[in-house]
Write a protein that holds these residues in place. Sequence first.
Motif, mmCIF file in Angstrom:
data_model
loop_
_atom_site.group_PDB
_atom_site.id
_atom_site.type_symbol
_atom_site.label_atom_id
_atom_site.label_comp_id
_atom_site.label_asym_id
_atom_site.label_seq_id
_atom_site.Cartn_x
_atom_site.Cartn_y
_atom_site.Cartn_z
ATOM 1 N N MET A 138 0.831 -1.210 0.000
ATOM 2 C CA MET A 138 0.000 0.000 0.000
ATOM 3 C C MET A 138 0.865 1.259 0.000
ATOM 4 N N GLY A 139 1.971 1.218 0.714
ATOM 5 C CA GLY A 139 2.871 2.367 0.708
ATOM 6 C C GLY A 139 3.424 2.652 -0.681
ATOM 7 N N HIS A 198 -6.883 5.960 1.390
ATOM 8 C CA HIS A 198 -7.733 5.515 2.482
ATOM 9 C C HIS A 198 -7.972 4.008 2.360
ATOM 10 N N ARG A 199 -8.561 3.455 3.415
ATOM 11 C CA ARG A 199 -8.844 2.021 3.385
ATOM 12 C C ARG A 199 -9.715 1.657 2.198
ATOM 13 N N LEU A 200 -10.721 2.488 1.878
ATOM 14 C CA LEU A 200 -11.627 2.155 0.775
ATOM 15 C C LEU A 200 -11.041 2.499 -0.594
ATOM 16 N N ASP A 201 -9.818 2.998 -0.648
ATOM 17 C CA ASP A 201 -9.118 3.122 -1.936
ATOM 18 C C ASP A 201 -8.511 1.790 -2.367
ATOM 19 N N SER A 202 -8.556 0.791 -1.506
ATOM 20 C CA SER A 202 -7.900 -0.483 -1.807
ATOM 21 C C SER A 202 -8.917 -1.529 -2.240
ATOM 22 N N CYS A 203 -8.400 -2.581 -2.859
ATOM 23 C CA CYS A 203 -9.244 -3.696 -3.282
ATOM 24 C C CYS A 203 -9.682 -4.511 -2.074
ATOM 25 N N VAL A 204 -10.665 -5.370 -2.300
ATOM 26 C CA VAL A 204 -11.052 -6.332 -1.283
ATOM 27 C C VAL A 204 -10.039 -7.477 -1.292
ATOM 28 N N VAL A 205 -10.007 -8.242 -0.225
ATOM 29 C CA VAL A 205 -9.152 -9.432 -0.156
ATOM 30 C C VAL A 205 -10.064 -10.641 -0.031
ATOM 31 N N TYR A 276 -7.259 -3.662 -14.275
ATOM 32 C CA TYR A 276 -6.813 -4.169 -12.973
ATOM 33 C C TYR A 276 -6.866 -3.035 -11.956
ATOM 34 N N ASP A 277 -7.509 -3.301 -10.823
ATOM 35 C CA ASP A 277 -7.805 -2.236 -9.867
ATOM 36 C C ASP A 277 -7.408 -2.644 -8.449
ATOM 37 N N SER A 278 -6.142 -2.885 -8.253
ATOM 38 C CA SER A 278 -5.653 -3.189 -6.912
ATOM 39 C C SER A 278 -5.908 -2.008 -5.973
ATOM 40 N N PHE A 279 -5.744 -0.793 -6.496
ATOM 41 C CA PHE A 279 -6.045 0.449 -5.778
ATOM 42 C C PHE A 279 -6.674 1.413 -6.770
ATOM 43 N N CYS A 355 -21.940 -4.437 -27.462
ATOM 44 C CA CYS A 355 -20.539 -4.522 -27.046
ATOM 45 C C CYS A 355 -19.782 -5.446 -28.012
ATOM 46 N N GLU A 356 -18.920 -4.880 -28.825
ATOM 47 C CA GLU A 356 -18.224 -5.654 -29.854
ATOM 48 C C GLU A 356 -16.713 -5.716 -29.642
ATOM 49 N N LEU A 357 -16.138 -4.704 -29.009
ATOM 50 C CA LEU A 357 -14.685 -4.679 -28.795
ATOM 51 C C LEU A 357 -14.411 -4.340 -27.332
ATOM 52 N N VAL A 358 -13.609 -5.178 -26.684
ATOM 53 C CA VAL A 358 -13.311 -4.961 -25.270
ATOM 54 C C VAL A 358 -11.809 -5.024 -25.055
ATOM 55 N N LEU A 359 -11.379 -4.362 -23.995
ATOM 56 C CA LEU A 359 -9.958 -4.358 -23.621
ATOM 57 C C LEU A 359 -9.830 -4.864 -22.197
ATOM 58 N N VAL A 360 -8.782 -5.656 -21.967
ATOM 59 C CA VAL A 360 -8.459 -6.135 -20.622
ATOM 60 C C VAL A 360 -7.022 -5.749 -20.332
ATOM 61 N N HIS A 361 -6.791 -5.156 -19.150
ATOM 62 C CA HIS A 361 -5.406 -4.842 -18.781
ATOM 63 C C HIS A 361 -5.107 -5.372 -17.384
ATOM 64 N N GLY A 362 -3.993 -6.077 -17.275
ATOM 65 C CA GLY A 362 -3.558 -6.614 -15.992
ATOM 66 C C GLY A 362 -2.273 -5.964 -15.529
ATOM 67 N N THR A 363 -2.199 -5.718 -14.221
ATOM 68 C CA THR A 363 -0.992 -5.163 -13.613
ATOM 69 C C THR A 363 -0.559 -6.073 -12.469
ATOM 70 N N GLY A 364 0.692 -6.459 -12.472
ATOM 71 C CA GLY A 364 1.233 -7.243 -11.362
ATOM 72 C C GLY A 364 2.376 -6.483 -10.714
ATOM 73 N N GLY A 365 2.723 -6.878 -9.490
ATOM 74 C CA GLY A 365 3.783 -6.150 -8.798
ATOM 75 C C GLY A 365 3.244 -4.875 -8.181
ATOM 76 N N GLN A 366 4.036 -3.792 -8.240
ATOM 77 C CA GLN A 366 3.665 -2.555 -7.558
ATOM 78 C C GLN A 366 3.956 -1.334 -8.421
ATOM 79 N N LEU A 367 3.058 -0.345 -8.369
ATOM 80 C CA LEU A 367 3.286 0.889 -9.127
ATOM 81 C C LEU A 367 4.518 1.634 -8.637
ATOM 82 N N GLY A 368 4.869 1.470 -7.364
ATOM 83 C CA GLY A 368 5.993 2.216 -6.825
ATOM 84 C C GLY A 368 7.354 1.610 -7.081
ATOM 85 N N THR A 369 7.384 0.366 -7.576
ATOM 86 C CA THR A 369 8.677 -0.274 -7.821
ATOM 87 C C THR A 369 8.692 -0.892 -9.218
#
Length: 383
Positions: A138-139, A198-205, A276-279, A355-369
Amino acid sequence: MSSKGGAYIVGAYESPDRVIPDRSTAQLTAEVAVAALADAGLTMEDVDGFACTADLDALPLAMSEYLGLRNLRWVDTTMTGGSSPLVQLGHAAAAIVRGQCEVVLITLAQRARSAPGERNRGFNPEGPFEEVYGLNTMGSYALAARRHMYEFGTTSEQLAWVKASASLHAQHNPNAFIQRPITVEEVLDSPMLSDPLHRLDSCVVTDGAGAVVVVSPAVKARLNRVGAKVLGQAETVKGTDLGRVDLTYTGARFTGPRAFEEAGISPSDIDYASIYDSFTITVIETIEDLGFCEKGDGGRFVADGGLLASGRLPVNTDGGGLCNNHPGKGGMMRLIEAVRQVRGETTPAVQVPDCELVLVHGTGGQLGTRMGSSTVILGVEDA
């Protein structure tokens, strides 16, 4: 070699459970694998390619035997965090185009809520230099959010709109972990965990599992099933630039243009996006880097319902990782909702018309590193 049009997703299944204390990761993998294959009209005997993500040792060896996969000619366990299933989808489509296999099963199962694994990067080269000094997930994302605010004037209210929009979608999803609307004010009033998040800026676990089945055009022609055509895919890894990391952009800056080029379309052609919406900050930076708005305008783009099913860019209509389901490495869940959208099978209240064209984006790791990123573009069968 392009994989455009060379593979179709014909089966998809997401476990409806979000807290699963009584079943193992292997059992969850088997449940979603059987269900996804049934959705496709196929069986384990038809599978000759297997890609998987789970916290198990010697994963493909253990799970191929557990699932009874006896005809494998291709396997993939690429690990790029939350983007892993999307990277594996690109690899599967390429393998199918090359003739290495015809039916690929891709699975993900994690029990992040009931059986969280201990994070240990002690053997990684960055291990002695980062987390031992207190940097946590989170940091790391808070650093990116604060820098984005400094550079572009993004506000906490704009970040909160990402969560509020996800919650309005999730109330239509009977399986979502959070099924009530959350207001912008609630997000801002929730405890500050790592300024400015804030706490609600984060994803659920949650616990969770999902699977998709990818097949060749020849196999698709034999099946009486609507498919999602793979039109484009790209992947990359963004690092720290030897300590001079730019926190304001993601790997989507590189994967988005390459995926759009392969598909032969532009961001304005996209009807729906799974991001992807980790935060909350993850979504804002990603939609900028994918070209849905100018750099720095992400906060203004998402405010006032820009991400709602009726908004300028419908995003995460199942509630996303922020409200529906985030078992870790959750790119699979983003992919499954995109397949539902392009097949016209998601919840009616949030189904995007035509809906004919869709995009999927995944993010792994951390935005800060450092992060793994993958962008996938899917379309209807005649796209």
